[in-house]
Design a protein around this motif. Sequence first.
Motif, short mmCIF file in Angstrom:
data_model
loop_
_atom_site.label_atom_id
_atom_site.label_comp_id
_atom_site.label_asym_id
_atom_site.label_seq_id
_atom_site.Cartn_x
_atom_site.Cartn_y
_atom_site.Cartn_z
N TRP A 360 0.86 -1.19 0.00
CA TRP A 360 0.00 0.00 0.00
C TRP A 360 0.89 1.23 0.00
N LYS A 394 3.83 7.30 2.28
CA LYS A 394 3.79 6.21 3.25
C LYS A 394 3.63 4.89 2.50
N ARG A 395 4.22 3.87 3.09
CA ARG A 395 4.16 2.56 2.45
C ARG A 395 4.08 1.47 3.52
N THR A 396 3.23 0.48 3.28
CA THR A 396 3.27 -0.77 4.04
C THR A 396 3.47 -1.90 3.05
N ASP A 407 7.61 -7.59 6.28
CA ASP A 407 6.43 -7.03 6.92
C ASP A 407 6.87 -5.71 7.54
N ALA A 409 6.50 -1.10 7.68
CA ALA A 409 5.86 0.17 7.37
C ALA A 409 6.95 1.22 7.26
N SER A 410 6.85 2.08 6.27
CA SER A 410 7.87 3.10 6.07
C SER A 410 7.23 4.38 5.57
N SER A 411 7.97 5.46 5.70
CA SER A 411 7.53 6.74 5.15
C SER A 411 8.75 7.52 4.71
N TYR A 448 11.08 3.94 9.41
CA TYR A 448 10.96 2.54 8.99
C TYR A 448 10.80 1.67 10.24
#
Length: 743
Positions: A360, A394-396, A407, A409-411, A448
């Motif tokens: 995402w 943003k990214r998951t 697995d 999450a980052s931005s 991250y």
Amino acid sequence: MQPTSPSRWILAPVVAASLASANMPVSAQDLVIEEVLVTAQKRVESAQDIPVALTVISGDMIDSIGIQSTTDLVKIAPSLTVREANHAQNSAFSIRGIGTITFGIGVEQSVAVIVDEVAAVQSGQTMAGLMDIERVEVLRGPQNTLFGKSASAGLLSITTKAPSEELESYLVLTATDDDETKVAASISGPLGDSLGYRLSGIWSDRDGYIRNLTAGEKDKNGSKNKNIRGRLRWDVNETIQTDFTAYYMKDETNCCARVWTEFDPEAKLFGFIPEAVAEGITPGEDNQDFRADDGPQNDSTTRGANVKVNVELGEFTLTSITAVDNWEFNVNQDVDFGDIDVLKYLTGGRESGGLYSVGWFETDFFSQEIRIASPAYDSYDYVVGLYYSDAETKRTFFRNLSLAPADFASSAGNENLGLFGQLTWRFTDSTSITGGLRWIKEEISADYENFANAEDTPFSDTASDEQVVGKLSLQHFIGEDTMAFASYTRGYKGQVFDLDVGVRNLIDPETSDSYEIGVKGNLWERRLQLNLVAFYTTYEGFQVQRAEIVDDVIRFELNNVGELNTRGVELESIALLSPNATLTFNAAYIDAVVNDYDGASCYTGQTEEQGCVNQAQTIDGGSLPYAPEWKYTAVLDYQLPLDTMPFDAFANLLYSWQDDTLLSINQNPNLTQDSYGVVNLRLGVNDKASRYSVTLFANNLLDEGYATSKLDVSRLFGNATARAQVTPRSTQRYFGVEARFNF
């Protein structure tokens, strides 16, 4: 570029001689190539009068040859290529062999794409449909001075149509034999004395053409699209004009499936899983069969608005552009390349299912530009401006592949401030020098968190950088119809945090030095236009992505390449052969080379004798991917008057050819695309009163198959041969009919 005759567009040298002889009796005075106006230097100027290498594609040309998306522009601009991968965010444009192909959300693109002077942030946003277009300008070479740090290789500047002064509207209905239906419509006109509007929209639905052999699953590479754009123009008074624009786009696609081109029938996933991955599939370059139960499925939503204000301050023009944009992208991919129950074997029967990834992305963007342009005085003119932008992505990402679990999450944030200016000084009526500078200050941030590894502590950091880039050019008019120029440009692409599993690196910026010489001329009593540009560009610290295996886990990591060199010659021409026939021929020779790339990934099967030592190689004198040495486009447009009928006929033939090209920077000889040529044909009739037109068309008439990306996954199959490719819709042969009604 617009001739005065009804036929406008691009053309084929293969028929030039016969057409020329057939039309010699026509008076040359009846045919003149009209001036084409562009905004490549932040002011309205003739394309033939500026020291810039560019290709101009008008809205009429886009309609005439059936361009539907930004990826179709490569058919017209030979220095422009595109990597269409398994989904939009992994795809990218290249100009003169230079493009950015990485997974990182903070990495800028080498080829900037702007729509109505507003930039796209992520590569996935640039792979978009085109609707109600006034023109597209393809600017070649670094364009940082006037357009910022994300244009280090070039720029696609897309200008949509403005509100019209009189009421006009159209409806276009399209149907194809590969099960696409599409409706496009637009209405525009005045709302009183000071207001004007334009409202445009497209809806399309297309079935997939990649046959999914998995029971109960849909065929792949289909799509559903919605696109609506509205603009309101308000002439506040005699000196202030304001444009309000809003847009919404929704794309749902199960593209793009990777189909097997080579697959060892004895190959086993991970070297031991016994079930057949490619059951019922005959691998090959023409393979259209596929198996998967977990994708691909990719959905994106774009919404945004901008306000452009022009204020006349005496002879000067003050321009303000304020923009906001939101892009959301969901991507689901099958990563076991089949439909077998992989988890049953990996967990001893405790779990069942396949291997997949889910991602995402969401990008929020704000930008503000203020600039002032002087009038064109006899001896000089200038433009100065201030630019600010703030982007956050943003990214998951989740992947259940045991070889490369993920697995996280980052931005990534990017705040950019730029001060720019450009001055042209005319020494004489025929000679001038142009100089420009841009001061860039940027601050980047990264966060991250790795949920797959509790021992991997969350990461958060910031960095900043300042750079000055610029351009210097000299031009001289040789008579009324010919201009020669020479230029030097300093380019820049910003630093970036590399965020992936096990990777937390700050990657250095890349810089470039570009030299061009060119000539633009009109010959044959302005019936023939020839533009020729030679260029040489070096890039230091070019940002590339490599893959390596660490502790049996695949890790993707950004690197800086020591040096890239790209040089070549570009030719653009247009000829008015008669009042009814137009011929254009565009060609490019490009020699793009990567040097001093230490630590590049080895390709599968590469031996120590071939340079692979400890899973790494040094590339010196290698070819850049997606950089064919030769590429050319020819289009023939012919209008046939039918005096006794209420309509006239027309034919449009486009031929685009490109040389062999490498598709992987690690020089894998198995990931190449042979040379190929594609023919598109359009035949139809136009109502003499311009009330309607009907077009029959064929895409890839000769069914010349080719790939836009290839992948070698032999390591996932115990080093048994396993290679796949992506073949988007543009690579397929299909036929269709288009009906347009003007009101």
